[in-house]
Design a protein around this motif. Structure first.
Motif, PDB file in Angstrom:
ATOM      1  N   ILE A 140       0.696  -1.207   0.047  1.00 56.39           N
ATOM      2  CA  ILE A 140       0.018  -0.014  -0.102  1.00 56.39           C
ATOM      3  C   ILE A 140       0.861   1.263  -0.164  1.00 56.39           C
ATOM      4  O   ILE A 140       0.354   2.343  -0.209  1.00 56.39           O
ATOM      5  N   ILE A 141       2.212   1.199   0.311  1.00 59.50           N
ATOM      6  CA  ILE A 141       3.070   2.210   0.186  1.00 59.50           C
ATOM      7  C   ILE A 141       4.211   1.948  -0.638  1.00 59.50           C
ATOM      8  O   ILE A 141       5.063   1.152  -0.622  1.00 59.50           O
ATOM      9  N   SER A 142       4.690   3.094  -1.234  1.00 58.83           N
ATOM     10  CA  SER A 142       5.653   3.052  -2.265  1.00 58.83           C
ATOM     11  C   SER A 142       7.093   3.159  -1.358  1.00 58.83           C
ATOM     12  O   SER A 142       6.903   3.707  -0.383  1.00 58.83           O
ATOM     13  N   PRO A 143       8.285   2.655  -2.010  1.00 63.96           N
ATOM     14  CA  PRO A 143       9.279   2.794  -1.251  1.00 63.96           C
ATOM     15  C   PRO A 143       9.851   4.288  -0.825  1.00 63.96           C
ATOM     16  O   PRO A 143      10.391   4.633   0.312  1.00 63.96           O
ATOM     17  N   ARG A 144       9.566   5.179  -1.554  1.00 64.95           N
ATOM     18  CA  ARG A 144      10.006   6.452  -1.521  1.00 64.95           C
ATOM     19  C   ARG A 144       9.017   7.188  -0.442  1.00 64.95           C
ATOM     20  O   ARG A 144       9.915   7.724   0.467  1.00 64.95           O
ATOM     21  N   GLU A 145       7.860   6.689  -0.243  1.00 61.86           N
ATOM     22  CA  GLU A 145       7.072   7.414   0.856  1.00 61.86           C
ATOM     23  C   GLU A 145       7.287   6.339   2.060  1.00 61.86           C
ATOM     24  O   GLU A 145       6.680   6.798   3.079  1.00 61.86           O
ATOM     25  N   ARG A 146       7.655   5.251   1.860  1.00 55.47           N
ATOM     26  CA  ARG A 146       7.614   4.336   2.916  1.00 55.47           C
ATOM     27  C   ARG A 146       8.535   4.829   4.321  1.00 55.47           C
ATOM     28  O   ARG A 146       8.296   4.001   5.301  1.00 55.47           O
ATOM     29  N   GLY A 147       9.514   5.443   3.899  1.00 50.44           N
ATOM     30  CA  GLY A 147      10.641   6.010   4.932  1.00 50.44           C
ATOM     31  C   GLY A 147       9.842   6.431   6.248  1.00 50.44           C
ATOM     32  O   GLY A 147      10.061   6.049   7.419  1.00 50.44           O
ATOM     33  N   ARG A 148       8.897   7.522   5.806  1.00 56.91           N
ATOM     34  CA  ARG A 148       8.496   8.109   7.156  1.00 56.91           C
ATOM     35  C   ARG A 148       7.474   7.242   7.897  1.00 56.91           C
ATOM     36  O   ARG A 148       7.132   7.164   9.026  1.00 56.91           O
ATOM     37  N   TYR A 149       6.808   6.195   7.050  1.00 52.07           N
ATOM     38  CA  TYR A 149       5.930   5.162   7.890  1.00 52.07           C
ATOM     39  C   TYR A 149       6.746   4.061   8.523  1.00 52.07           C
ATOM     40  O   TYR A 149       6.376   3.668   9.469  1.00 52.07           O
ATOM     41  N   MET A 150       7.968   3.738   7.904  1.00 53.90           N
ATOM     42  CA  MET A 150       8.724   2.842   8.587  1.00 53.90           C
ATOM     43  C   MET A 150       9.345   3.553  10.001  1.00 53.90           C
ATOM     44  O   MET A 150       9.663   2.930  10.971  1.00 53.90           O
ATOM     45  N   ALA A 336      11.759   9.890   8.125  1.00 47.13           N
ATOM     46  CA  ALA A 336      11.355  11.242   7.772  1.00 47.13           C
ATOM     47  C   ALA A 336      12.358  11.841   6.593  1.00 47.13           C
ATOM     48  O   ALA A 336      11.996  12.513   5.472  1.00 47.13           O
ATOM     49  N   LEU A 337      13.587  11.885   7.035  1.00 48.19           N
ATOM     50  CA  LEU A 337      14.687  12.191   6.171  1.00 48.19           C
ATOM     51  C   LEU A 337      14.840  11.602   4.780  1.00 48.19           C
ATOM     52  O   LEU A 337      14.856  12.216   3.520  1.00 48.19           O
ATOM     53  N   ILE A 338      14.747  10.119   4.908  1.00 52.74           N
ATOM     54  CA  ILE A 338      14.726   9.485   3.524  1.00 52.74           C
ATOM     55  C   ILE A 338      13.605   9.710   2.681  1.00 52.74           C
ATOM     56  O   ILE A 338      13.641   9.832   1.433  1.00 52.74           O
ATOM     57  N   THR A 339      12.384   9.913   3.250  1.00 52.71           N
ATOM     58  CA  THR A 339      11.181  10.420   2.529  1.00 52.71           C
ATOM     59  C   THR A 339      11.465  11.626   2.003  1.00 52.71           C
ATOM     60  O   THR A 339      11.002  12.019   0.834  1.00 52.71           O
ATOM     61  N   ARG A 340      11.885  12.561   2.430  1.00 46.86           N
ATOM     62  CA  ARG A 340      11.978  14.011   2.168  1.00 46.86           C
ATOM     63  C   ARG A 340      13.387  14.146   1.155  1.00 46.86           C
ATOM     64  O   ARG A 340      12.965  14.865   0.170  1.00 46.86           O
ATOM     65  N   THR A 341      14.309  13.532   1.269  1.00 42.83           N
ATOM     66  CA  THR A 341      15.303  13.769   0.212  1.00 42.83           C
ATOM     67  C   THR A 341      15.463  12.472  -0.762  1.00 42.83           C
ATOM     68  O   THR A 341      16.158  12.652  -1.713  1.00 42.83           O
ATOM     69  N   GLY A 342      14.813  11.270  -0.503  1.00 38.36           N
ATOM     70  CA  GLY A 342      14.923  10.272  -1.260  1.00 38.36           C
ATOM     71  C   GLY A 342      16.397   9.458  -1.188  1.00 38.36           C
ATOM     72  O   GLY A 342      16.817   8.628  -1.992  1.00 38.36           O
TER      73      GLY A 342
END
Length: 569
Positions: A140-150, A336-342
């Protein structure tokens, strides 16, 4: 290509879920993970008391933890494979039921053998929760967006890991340790209800199921024989002996047969083709070190606080907060940083360095080491785990075949659990050996301290000679100081075992290909690949039709028109 895939996915699958919808879908998963971690960590602070009351020794202490980790490791790839075949929502509900019922049953144990057996069953459910939560997130969540949910999963992990020992300590000091095993029941019921109401996973095509039963048996045999040998060698028999040769040889034979079976199985438990993926192979190496650090620290730091610093179960829970603070801040912040910066690689490298620093520094602690320094060491170790644990799964999911997300995710989780299992076993064996050796070296000093107690020394001597883990905090001061020093040295030396694995983790992370994170969920990637396949099939079909059709039928087509004009010239 990425743009076309995104467009195809957008047209061929359901629209991306909003942040609110994702949080609703994850609420049951988060609560399920909280139940799992709470039921595990609530016992950690009271484990020295439990083993003492059940008259267990250091080997029993180790196996109460190892039994759960072992079955978690073995069952994780099984659950991952099932996730690629069956309804994932139903599977995670089954996993919660197995886990919590086994945990509650453990509360009625009258000896360490029964406790270890129920803890092993508990691990079967824990493996399902560990594997399925990652797989469902990928749905349900893409890897790019998954950072903040992780990061949310890391936060839940941290809260349960902080709250569990604290709650367990209070329960143990107030009502007795058995109530620790019942506390997760109401949370489990609530998790099942929320999962049923909020979790909606895209439907998957039905297909014929093949379970690799032989692979399961061989994997269990190989890992179990290895861990049993590590635990009892040097105590029940010599390291270099016939028994050792038989057990190690049996483990190697089972491992070789497992590889052969996996190469020939129709649907292998762990597809060995996954190791062709460089990211997967290197992430596995890194995950082993993370598992050793995470599980080893959580088990033996609690023992250090109680046996080397004289803390109560409640105090031991409070004293491990710095490690959990490091894990919480690193997990949420880095997610959060992974999601923001990729970007993910710099954070994993920093996490591996922090892991090395924390493990190395914890190997230097003594019973009287300034607690501020111990707190800093624990914080570094926790931060290292927080930056690497979930994100290693993330980068594997990012590069894996979307139809193998289940086995790829559970594969990384399996090796992390396996690393933790072996780490706890080896650290426990090293601790037991070190304590035995130190006690033998200080026999005269211990005897003199006991003799100075007069008549009360008889009861103290009987407790120390029983072979069970002593209640160090209740010993007379002259004897207590000696045993606090012995256990502190034994536990600190056991942390040295984690250092080379942490260094190997750093090397592996450095060589992981730095591939960007996709913005597509697993469901969208599957839809996109199916759409691309359909496009290719239609194109090939049209080409075949054009080549085989008669000139009269295909007169209007461009190739014939061109040839006709050429003939007219």
């Amino acid at each position: 290509m990425a743009t076309s895939l995104d467009a195809t996915a957008a047209s061929g699958s359901a629209p991306a879920m909003s942040h609110r919808k994702v949080l609703e879908a994850l609420s049951g998963l988060l609560l399920g993970m909280f139940v799992s971690m709470l039921a595990s960590t609530v016992v950690s602070s009271s484990l020295p008391v439990i083993i003492h009351d059940l008259e267990g020794n250091q080997a029993a202490y180790t196996w109460v933890v190892t039994a759960t980790l072992l079955t978690t490791a073995i069952s994780t790839p099984v659950w991952g494979k099932l996730a690629d075949l069956f309804n994932r929502k139903l599977l995670i509900q089954i996993a919660i039921v197995i886990f919590v019922l086994a945990t509650a049953a453990a509360g009625f144990s009258q000896d360490t053998t029964t406790l270890i057996a129920f803890r092993a069953i508990q691990g079967l459910g824990a493996g399902g929760l560990a594997a399925l939560s990652q797989v469902i997130m990928a749905d349900i969540i893409s890897p790019r967006e998954r950072g903040r949910y992780m990061g949310l999963f890391g936060a839940v992990l941290a809260v349960a890991t902080v709250g569990g020992p604290l709650l367990g300590g209070v329960i143990t000091d107030t009502w007795g340790w058995r109530w620790n095993f019942f506390v997760a029941l109401p949370f489990a019921v609530l998790a099942l209800i929320i999962l049923q109401r909020t979790l909606h996973i895209p439907a998957r095509a039905r297909r014929k199921v093949h379970i690799d039963y032989v692979g399961i048996v061989l994997l269990a045999s190989a890992v179990s024989l290895l861990l049993i040998w590590i635990t009892i060698a040097g105590d029940s028999f010599e390291w270099w002996s016939l028994q050792s040769a038989l057990m190690v040889g049996g483990a190697l034979l089972a491992a070789i047969l497992f590889v052969i079976v996996e190469l020939r199985a129709r649907e292998p438990l762990i597809p060995l083709t996954l190791f062709r993926n460089r990211t997967f192979s290197l992430a596995v190496i890194a995950s082993i070190a993370t598992g050793i650090a995470m599980f080893g620290a959580s088990v033996y730091l609690s023992q250090y606080m109680q046996l080397a610093r004289g803390a109560t179960p409640t105090e031991a829970g409070l004293m491990t907060i710095p490690m959990i603070a490091g894990l919480l801040l690193a997990s949420v912040g880095v997610g959060a940083l992974i999601t923001r910066t990729g970007k993910w690689k710099p954070f994993l490298i920093v996490g591996a360095v922090s892991l090395i620093a924390g493990a190395s520094l914890l190997s230097t602690i003594h019973y009287d080491t300034n607690f501020v320094l111990v707190s800093v060491y624990m914080f570094l170790l926790g931060a290292g785990v927080g930056m690497t644990m979930q994100n290693l799964v993330l980068i594997v999911q990012n590069t894996s075949n979307p139809n193998e997300i289940g086995v790829a995710s559970s594969g990384v989780t399996f090796f992390r659990s396996l690393g933790g299992t072996i780490g706890v076993s080896v650290m426990g064996a090293a601790l037991a050996s070190s304590v035995t050796s130190l006690v033998a070296d200080r026999t005269k000093e211990i005897s003199a301290a006991i003799a100075g107690l007069g008549d009360s020394g008889t009861a103290v001597a009987a407790q120390l000679q029983s072979g069970t883990i002593p209640a160090v905090a209740s010993l007379p001061d002259t004897v207590r100081v000696i045993f606090e020093d012995i256990y502190a040295q034994g536990i600190s030396h056991s942390f040295l075992i984690a250092v080379p694995f942490a260094i190997a983790s750093l090397i592996a992370i450095i060589f992981i290909p730095n591939k960007p994170l996709t913005r597509m969920t697993t469901s969208e990637r599957i839809a996109a690949s199916e759409a691309d396949l359909a496009t290719v099939s239609v194109s090939e079909g049209m080409d075949t039709l054009g080549a085989s059709a008669s000139p009269e039928t295909d007169a209007p087509t461009t190739p014939i028109t061109t040839r006709t004009r050429g003939d007219q010239r």
